[in-house]
Design a protein around this motif. Structure first.
Motif, PDB file in Angstrom:
ATOM      1  N   LEU A 154      -2.615  -5.390  12.249  1.00 14.55           N
ATOM      2  CA  LEU A 154      -1.402  -5.837  12.939  1.00 14.55           C
ATOM      3  C   LEU A 154      -1.125  -7.300  12.599  1.00 14.55           C
ATOM      4  O   LEU A 154      -0.002  -7.679  12.236  1.00 14.55           O
ATOM      5  CB  LEU A 154      -1.623  -5.644  14.448  1.00 14.55           C
ATOM      6  CG  LEU A 154      -0.723  -6.361  15.441  1.00 14.55           C
ATOM      7  CD1 LEU A 154       0.702  -5.904  15.300  1.00 14.55           C
ATOM      8  CD2 LEU A 154      -1.195  -6.096  16.869  1.00 14.55           C
ATOM      9  N   ASN A 155      -2.155  -8.140  12.707  1.00  9.89           N
ATOM     10  CA  ASN A 155      -1.971  -9.566  12.396  1.00  9.89           C
ATOM     11  C   ASN A 155      -1.650  -9.780  10.924  1.00  9.89           C
ATOM     12  O   ASN A 155      -0.838 -10.632  10.580  1.00  9.89           O
ATOM     13  CB  ASN A 155      -3.237 -10.354  12.745  1.00  9.89           C
ATOM     14  CG  ASN A 155      -3.422 -10.525  14.241  1.00  9.89           C
ATOM     15  OD1 ASN A 155      -2.575 -10.120  15.013  1.00  9.89           O
ATOM     16  ND2 ASN A 155      -4.529 -11.119  14.632  1.00  9.89           N
ATOM     17  N   LEU A 156      -2.285  -9.014  10.047  1.00 10.97           N
ATOM     18  CA  LEU A 156      -2.033  -9.189   8.616  1.00 10.97           C
ATOM     19  C   LEU A 156      -0.578  -8.883   8.268  1.00 10.97           C
ATOM     20  O   LEU A 156       0.099  -9.655   7.583  1.00 10.97           O
ATOM     21  CB  LEU A 156      -2.973  -8.300   7.793  1.00 10.97           C
ATOM     22  CG  LEU A 156      -2.712  -8.285   6.279  1.00 10.97           C
ATOM     23  CD1 LEU A 156      -2.832  -9.675   5.682  1.00 10.97           C
ATOM     24  CD2 LEU A 156      -3.670  -7.348   5.569  1.00 10.97           C
ATOM     25  N   ALA A 190     -18.914 -12.489  25.927  1.00 12.35           N
ATOM     26  CA  ALA A 190     -20.182 -11.754  25.985  1.00 12.35           C
ATOM     27  C   ALA A 190     -20.116 -10.426  25.230  1.00 12.35           C
ATOM     28  O   ALA A 190     -21.064 -10.053  24.533  1.00 12.35           O
ATOM     29  CB  ALA A 190     -20.588 -11.523  27.434  1.00 12.35           C
ATOM     30  N   THR A 191     -18.983  -9.726  25.356  1.00 14.01           N
ATOM     31  CA  THR A 191     -18.883  -8.403  24.711  1.00 14.01           C
ATOM     32  C   THR A 191     -19.165  -8.489  23.216  1.00 14.01           C
ATOM     33  O   THR A 191     -19.875  -7.649  22.668  1.00 14.01           O
ATOM     34  CB  THR A 191     -17.467  -7.813  24.900  1.00 14.01           C
ATOM     35  OG1 THR A 191     -17.149  -7.882  26.276  1.00 14.01           O
ATOM     36  CG2 THR A 191     -17.427  -6.370  24.451  1.00 14.01           C
ATOM     37  N   PHE A 192     -18.599  -9.517  22.573  1.00  9.35           N
ATOM     38  CA  PHE A 192     -18.796  -9.650  21.133  1.00  9.35           C
ATOM     39  C   PHE A 192     -20.278  -9.760  20.787  1.00  9.35           C
ATOM     40  O   PHE A 192     -20.737  -9.255  19.770  1.00  9.35           O
ATOM     41  CB  PHE A 192     -18.061 -10.892  20.599  1.00  9.35           C
ATOM     42  CG  PHE A 192     -16.600 -10.675  20.422  1.00  9.35           C
ATOM     43  CD1 PHE A 192     -16.127  -9.878  19.389  1.00  9.35           C
ATOM     44  CD2 PHE A 192     -15.689 -11.251  21.286  1.00  9.35           C
ATOM     45  CE1 PHE A 192     -14.779  -9.672  19.213  1.00  9.35           C
ATOM     46  CE2 PHE A 192     -14.334 -11.045  21.123  1.00  9.35           C
ATOM     47  CZ  PHE A 192     -13.871 -10.262  20.088  1.00  9.35           C
ATOM     48  N   ILE A 212     -10.925  -0.485  17.378  1.00 12.12           N
ATOM     49  CA  ILE A 212     -10.744  -1.891  17.737  1.00 12.12           C
ATOM     50  C   ILE A 212     -10.664  -2.761  16.474  1.00 12.12           C
ATOM     51  O   ILE A 212      -9.808  -3.630  16.351  1.00 12.12           O
ATOM     52  CB  ILE A 212     -11.900  -2.391  18.635  1.00 12.12           C
ATOM     53  CG1 ILE A 212     -12.029  -1.517  19.878  1.00 12.12           C
ATOM     54  CG2 ILE A 212     -11.741  -3.863  18.978  1.00 12.12           C
ATOM     55  CD1 ILE A 212     -11.097  -1.832  20.999  1.00 12.12           C
ATOM     56  N   ALA A 213     -11.558  -2.524  15.518  1.00 11.79           N
ATOM     57  CA  ALA A 213     -11.636  -3.403  14.344  1.00 11.79           C
ATOM     58  C   ALA A 213     -10.464  -3.183  13.393  1.00 11.79           C
ATOM     59  O   ALA A 213     -10.093  -4.072  12.642  1.00 11.79           O
ATOM     60  CB  ALA A 213     -12.954  -3.189  13.604  1.00 11.79           C
ATOM     61  N   GLY A 214      -9.891  -1.972  13.411  1.00  9.72           N
ATOM     62  CA  GLY A 214      -8.839  -1.681  12.456  1.00  9.72           C
ATOM     63  C   GLY A 214      -7.437  -1.955  12.968  1.00  9.72           C
ATOM     64  O   GLY A 214      -6.457  -1.836  12.234  1.00  9.72           O
TER      65      GLY A 214
HETATM   66  C1  HEM Z   1      -7.657 -10.144  15.092  1.00 13.42           C
HETATM   67  C2  HEM Z   1      -8.841 -10.324  15.372  1.00 13.42           C
HETATM   68  C3  HEM Z   1      -9.501  -9.822  16.618  1.00 13.42           C
HETATM   69  C4  HEM Z   1      -9.166 -10.049  17.930  1.00 13.42           C
HETATM   70  C5  HEM Z   1      -8.023 -10.879  18.488  1.00 13.42           C
HETATM   71  C6  HEM Z   1     -10.124  -9.327  18.728  1.00 13.42           C
HETATM   72  C7  HEM Z   1     -10.128  -9.320  20.120  1.00 13.42           C
HETATM   73  C8  HEM Z   1     -11.017  -8.619  20.882  1.00 13.42           C
HETATM   74  C9  HEM Z   1     -11.081  -8.661  22.334  1.00 13.42           C
HETATM   75  C10 HEM Z   1     -10.202  -9.528  23.234  1.00 13.42           C
HETATM   76  C11 HEM Z   1     -12.055  -7.824  22.712  1.00 13.42           C
HETATM   77  C12 HEM Z   1     -12.466  -7.494  24.139  1.00 13.42           C
HETATM   78  C13 HEM Z   1     -13.622  -8.351  24.550  1.00 13.42           C
HETATM   79  C14 HEM Z   1     -14.118  -7.972  25.941  1.00 13.42           C
HETATM   80  O1  HEM Z   1     -14.035  -6.799  26.306  1.00 13.42           O
HETATM   81  O2  HEM Z   1     -14.607  -8.857  26.644  1.00 13.42           O
HETATM   82  C15 HEM Z   1     -12.628  -7.258  21.531  1.00 13.42           C
HETATM   83  C16 HEM Z   1     -13.666  -6.371  21.507  1.00 13.42           C
HETATM   84  C17 HEM Z   1     -14.304  -5.949  20.362  1.00 13.42           C
HETATM   85  N1  HEM Z   1     -13.997  -6.293  19.067  1.00 13.42           N
HETATM   86 FE1  HEM Z   1     -12.489  -7.460  18.467  1.00 13.42          FE
HETATM   87  N2  HEM Z   1     -11.000  -8.690  17.888  1.00 13.42           N
HETATM   88  C18 HEM Z   1     -10.667  -8.980  16.598  1.00 13.42           C
HETATM   89  C19 HEM Z   1     -11.302  -8.565  15.448  1.00 13.42           C
HETATM   90  C20 HEM Z   1     -12.413  -7.758  15.413  1.00 13.42           C
HETATM   91  C21 HEM Z   1     -13.128  -7.355  14.215  1.00 13.42           C
HETATM   92  C22 HEM Z   1     -12.812  -7.811  12.802  1.00 13.42           C
HETATM   93  C23 HEM Z   1     -14.144  -6.549  14.630  1.00 13.42           C
HETATM   94  C24 HEM Z   1     -15.190  -5.847  13.820  1.00 13.42           C
HETATM   95  C25 HEM Z   1     -15.906  -6.399  12.953  1.00 13.42           C
HETATM   96  C26 HEM Z   1     -14.070  -6.445  16.073  1.00 13.42           C
HETATM   97  C27 HEM Z   1     -14.932  -5.719  16.855  1.00 13.42           C
HETATM   98  C28 HEM Z   1     -14.885  -5.648  18.242  1.00 13.42           C
HETATM   99  C29 HEM Z   1     -15.801  -4.851  19.030  1.00 13.42           C
HETATM  100  C30 HEM Z   1     -16.925  -3.970  18.506  1.00 13.42           C
HETATM  101  C31 HEM Z   1     -15.429  -5.036  20.370  1.00 13.42           C
HETATM  102  C32 HEM Z   1     -16.063  -4.394  21.598  1.00 13.42           C
HETATM  103  C33 HEM Z   1     -15.355  -3.117  21.931  1.00 13.42           C
HETATM  104  C34 HEM Z   1     -15.969  -2.448  23.157  1.00 13.42           C
HETATM  105  O3  HEM Z   1     -15.569  -2.822  24.258  1.00 13.42           O
HETATM  106  O4  HEM Z   1     -16.833  -1.588  22.975  1.00 13.42           O
HETATM  107  N3  HEM Z   1     -13.011  -7.186  16.487  1.00 13.42           N
HETATM  108  N4  HEM Z   1     -11.970  -7.756  20.424  1.00 13.42           N
END
Ligand code: HEM
Ligand code: HEM
Length: 412
Positions: free
Chosen positions: A251-253, A82-84, A244-246
């Motif tokens: 890290l994975n790259l 949902a967060t996404f 979060i995005a950086g």
């Molecule tokens: C390696 C790839 C990535 C993984 C494994 C990953 C994983 C996660 C996880 C597990 C969450 C938490 C979800 C939740 O709170 O329910 C999250 C939040 C988020 N991710 Fe990623 N992510 C990845 C890449 C990205 C990228 C490329 C972006 C940007 C375009 C992004 C933007 C966000 C944002 C905006 C949030 C919400 C943060 C908040 O709580 O305000 N992520 N991500």
């Protein structure tokens, strides 16, 4: 639905290596029906050309208002993805709203600013290589490269970019790990989220009192100019997004590039001999083992014919970056081969792994510079570096959004 025949693919919430499933799905078509965690129906775009078209399509949006099942209340509360969908910010904004949010950051995140960070990135890298060496000495010759190198580097660089004072760095580091962790309960994740916002509030206060030549100071200036340029919530949200995005992505790259080069020593030797550049190794890793595997979500605003099938309006669609990178239709019959000197077709992108279209990765120049420096310094200092356990024995990351392993034990 010719292109998407067969039972929908059930995406494993526990992650795992995506490439075998991707190959099976790609053989059926460029677009595949999938079942998301919680039994939610979705689609994934896997073919390179189809993904490129989809990411830039004018009738495809990111605002979750268009997510039919969510709008109709058919998504359970606490749904893990949902967060996404619902997080507010540039990743879920379209059109003018997206342009407003993105232009404020991109103006402060120029090629010049990234280039100015180079000496600090080199310094951070050198310090972390000392740490890695120490960890290996303490660990009987073996150290986890992910924990001691690939993880702290992006975080250190983002702190430089955002102008985060030293006193906040360790805490921020810890919290951003907690926020994306999937192995902690919802209460701890929520608490981490709250504290992350509080720490970033303190960072904003510090930069308000003493502005610097950093992204946070530039955003504060934009907020204080008034009008509808940027609200305080959006300011904090933008900082969260950058962190979060950086973080997990870079890290994975770095992790995947080290795995790929150790597993293909002939390719490593070519780079060390100067026959290909470290940037070539970075680009080939992005294609061959995309750090972002399946990115949630986009929604077609009307029924969308794509890749031989039709994606119904309002379907949550995943961008299948790890699949597109190995699509034989785009990369040739040897798409599965890791080849640092793979010629890029003139005018064509070698991969889509940093996105495409309006939401193209804002951090791309930084990610590229940072990982090329990391690889160059790592293998120049430790040319014999190798995995300490067989590749097949490495535990995979626990999410289908990312694509990597959880630990990378190496011998220097
Ligand atoms: C390696 C790839 C990535 C993984 C494994 C990953 C994983 C996660 C996880 C597990 C969450 C938490 C979800 C939740 O709170 O329910 C999250 C939040 C988020 N991710 Fe990623 N992510 C990845 C890449 C990205 C990228 C490329 C972006 C940007 C375009 C992004 C933007 C966000 C944002 C905006 C949030 C919400 C943060 C908040 O709580 O305000 N992520 N991500
Ligand atoms: C190797 C490292 C990285 C990879 C593979 C990566 C990948 C991506 C991808 C695939 C997207 C598009 C997501 C989509 O909408 O489908 C994206 C967006 C984004 N990335 Fe990155 N990224 C990396 C590093 C970074 C860094 C270092 C930063 C910032 C410091 C960053 C900031 C962002 C932001 C802000 C967006 C959202 C742009 C928008 O929605 O307009 N990324 N990234």
């Amino acid at each position: 639905m010719t292109g998407a025949a067969g039972a929908p693919h059930r995406l494993d919430p526990a992650g795992g290596c995506p490439h075998a499933d991707n190959a099976r799905l790609l053989a059926r078509g460029a677009v595949a029906p999938v079942v998301l965690p919680g039994g939610v129906d979705g689609m994934a775009v896997l073919g390179h050309e189809a993904l490129k078209e989809f990411l830039a399509h004018p009738r495809v949006v990111k605002n979750a208002r268009h997510f039919t099942a969510l709008r109709e209340g058919r998504i359970a509360p606490g749904w893990p993805l949902a967060t996404f969908a619902t997080v507010r910010g540039m990743t879920t904004a379209d059109g003018d709203d997206h342009r407003r949010l993105r232009s404020l950051v991109s103006k402060a995140f120029t090629g010049r600013r990234v280039e100015e960070l180079r000496p600090r990135v080199e310094e951070l890298t050198a310090g972390l290589l000392d740490d890695l060496e120490r960890a290996a000495r303490d660990g009987g010759g073996v150290a986890d490269l992910r924990a001691h190198f690939a993880l702290p580097l992006p975080m250190g660089v983002i702190c430089e970019l955002l102008g985060v004072d030293a006193e906040f760095r360790d805490r921020l580091h810890h919290l951003s790990n907690q926020v994306v962790a999937t192995d902690i309960g919802p209460e701890r994740a929520l608490a981490a989220n709250r504290e992350l916002l509080a720490v970033l509030g303190a960072v904003v206060e510090a930069r308000t009192a003493r502005p610097g030549d950093d992204l946070t100071s530039a955003l504060i200036a934009a907020r204080d100019e008034g009008g509808d340029r940027l609200s305080h919530e959006e300011l904090i949200g933008t900082l969260v997004l950058m962190i979060i995005a950086g973080h997990e992505t870079t890290l994975n790259l770095i992790t995947n590039a080290v795995r790929a080069l150790c597993g293909h020593r002939d390719q490593l030797a070519r780079v060390l001999r100067g026959e290909a550049s470290w940037s070539d190794a970075v680009e080939e890793t992005l294609r061959w083992d995309a750090p972002v595997s399946y990115f949630p979500f986009r929604y077609p605003v009307g029924d969308l014919p794509l890749g031989g099938t039709v994606i119904p309006a309002g379907t949550p669609v995943l961008a299948g970056y790890s699949a597109a990178g190995r699509d034989r239709a785009a990369h040739g019959p040897d798409a599965d081969l890791f080849d640092v000197s793979r010629p890029a077709e003139p005018g064509a992108a070698r991969h889509l792994s940093l996105g495409h279209g309006a939401h193209y990765c804002l951090g791309a120049p930084l990610a590229r510079m940072e990982s090329a420096i990391a690889l160059e310094r790592l293998f120049t200092r430790f040319p014999g570096l190798d995995l300490a356990v067989p590749e097949a024995g490495l535990a995979r990351g626990a999410s289908f959004v990312g694509n990597s392993v959880q630990e990378l034990p190496v011998r220097l």
